[in-house]
Design an enzyme around this catalytic site. Structure first.
Site, short mmCIF file in Angstrom:
data_model
loop_
_atom_site.label_atom_id
_atom_site.label_comp_id
_atom_site.label_asym_id
_atom_site.label_seq_id
_atom_site.Cartn_x
_atom_site.Cartn_y
_atom_site.Cartn_z
N GLU A 1 0.40 5.24 0.54
CA GLU A 1 -0.52 6.28 0.98
C GLU A 1 -0.05 7.67 0.54
OE1 GLU A 1 -1.04 5.63 5.20
OE2 GLU A 1 -2.17 3.77 4.84
N ASN A 2 -0.91 8.65 0.75
CA ASN A 2 -0.59 10.01 0.35
C ASN A 2 -1.27 10.97 1.32
OD1 ASN A 2 -1.16 12.61 -1.46
ND2 ASN A 2 0.52 11.46 -2.37
N CYS B 1 -10.38 -5.05 0.80
CA CYS B 1 -11.46 -4.07 0.76
C CYS B 1 -12.31 -4.28 -0.50
CB CYS B 1 -10.90 -2.65 0.81
SG CYS B 1 -10.24 -2.08 -0.76
N CYS C 1 -4.24 0.69 -2.36
CA CYS C 1 -4.05 -0.57 -1.63
C CYS C 1 -2.99 -1.44 -2.30
CB CYS C 1 -5.34 -1.37 -1.60
SG CYS C 1 -6.66 -0.65 -0.64
N ASN D 1 0.84 -1.21 0.00
CA ASN D 1 0.00 0.00 0.00
C ASN D 1 0.86 1.25 0.00
OD1 ASN D 1 0.59 -0.85 2.68
ND2 ASN D 1 -1.08 0.36 3.52
N TYR E 1 -5.43 11.82 1.28
CA TYR E 1 -5.74 10.41 1.58
C TYR E 1 -6.29 9.57 0.42
CZ TYR E 1 -4.99 11.21 6.61
OH TYR E 1 -4.45 11.49 7.83
N GLU F 1 -3.01 -4.63 -3.04
CA GLU F 1 -3.50 -5.54 -4.07
C GLU F 1 -3.59 -4.84 -5.42
OE1 GLU F 1 -4.73 -4.88 -1.10
OE2 GLU F 1 -6.06 -6.44 -0.35
N CYS G 1 -10.67 -3.42 -3.91
CA CYS G 1 -9.70 -4.42 -4.39
C CYS G 1 -10.43 -5.67 -4.88
CB CYS G 1 -8.70 -4.78 -3.29
SG CYS G 1 -7.53 -3.43 -3.00
N1 THU Z 1 -5.27 -1.53 2.55
C1 THU Z 1 -4.73 -2.35 1.60
O1 THU Z 1 -3.60 -2.14 1.14
N2 THU Z 1 -5.47 -3.42 1.18
C2 THU Z 1 -6.74 -3.70 1.62
O2 THU Z 1 -7.36 -4.64 1.12
C3 THU Z 1 -7.34 -2.90 2.66
C4 THU Z 1 -6.58 -1.72 3.13
C5 THU Z 1 -4.50 -0.37 2.98
C6 THU Z 1 -5.07 0.96 2.56
C7 THU Z 1 -4.49 1.89 3.58
O3 THU Z 1 -3.20 2.29 3.13
C8 THU Z 1 -4.32 1.01 4.81
O4 THU Z 1 -4.41 -0.33 4.38
C9 THU Z 1 -5.35 1.27 5.88
O5 THU Z 1 -6.62 1.18 5.38
#
Ligand code: THU
Length: 156
Positions: free
Chosen positions: A63-64, A111, A72, A61, A67, A74, A114
């Site tokens: 992030e930025n 999530c 993610c 993952n 937000y 995946e 994904c």
């Molecule tokens: N996240 C993932 O990388 N994959 C998922 O299936 C669920 C959430 C990440 C997104 C964010 O950077 C962090 O987990 C918290 O939600």
């Protein structure tokens, strides 16, 4: 008319019970976790994907500060495959995570966004993608196909 939806999945108490080929994939997902950029959630996710060539592609993952601009693990892996290995078929995707956002004993589960992207990969290649999810307490869930995680997904 009442209809039912059933799906089967496998649970292992530790990912070391997986066949060696899958253990290698899990190892790669754990390596990918370390490349996560997650200063906001402090929840690091790693994904590893085995292609039919047996090459393994990973993602984590990213992030930025704005937000919703982050992505993610995946999807980082799957979009990289779309861009760099568009003709390859995906066999298995493995997901692992590190952080307190989800307690160790709780099921780590991809999530909805994904799932939708994984489903489209599965539909495009016309063959099932296996999903291996390793919880932080090492319990492992094996799901035979993305459709099991997202029945009635958009476009499916
Ligand atoms: N996240 C993932 O990388 N994959 C998922 O299936 C669920 C959430 C990440 C997104 C964010 O950077 C962090 O987990 C918290 O939600």
């Amino acid at each position: 008319m009442k209809k039912d939806f059933h799906f089967s999945y496998e649970l292992l108490s530790h990912w070391k019970e997986l066949p060696i080929e899958d253990q290698v994939l899990v190892d790669k997902a754990f390596e990918a976790v370390e490349t996560a950029y997650a200063p906001y959630s402090e929840f690091k996710v790693g994904a590893s994907v085995r292609l039919d060539s047996d090459a393994i592609v990973t993602g984590s993952n990213q992030e930025n500060a704005a937000y919703p601009s982050g992505l993610c693990a995946e999807r980082v892996a799957l979009f990289h495959i779309g861009a760099s290995f568009p003709k390859q078929t995906i066999k298995t995707i493995c997901i692992v995570a590190k952080g307190t956002l989800i307690p160790d004993y709780k099921l780590l589960s991809p999530c909805g966004g994904c799932r939708q992207v994984m489903l489209e990969s599965e539909n495009r290649q016309k063959s099932k993608i296996r999903i291996i999810i390793v919880n932080q307490d090492n319990r492992t869930m094996i799901v035979p196909s993305v459709i099991d995680l997202l029945p009635f997904g958009f476009g499916s």
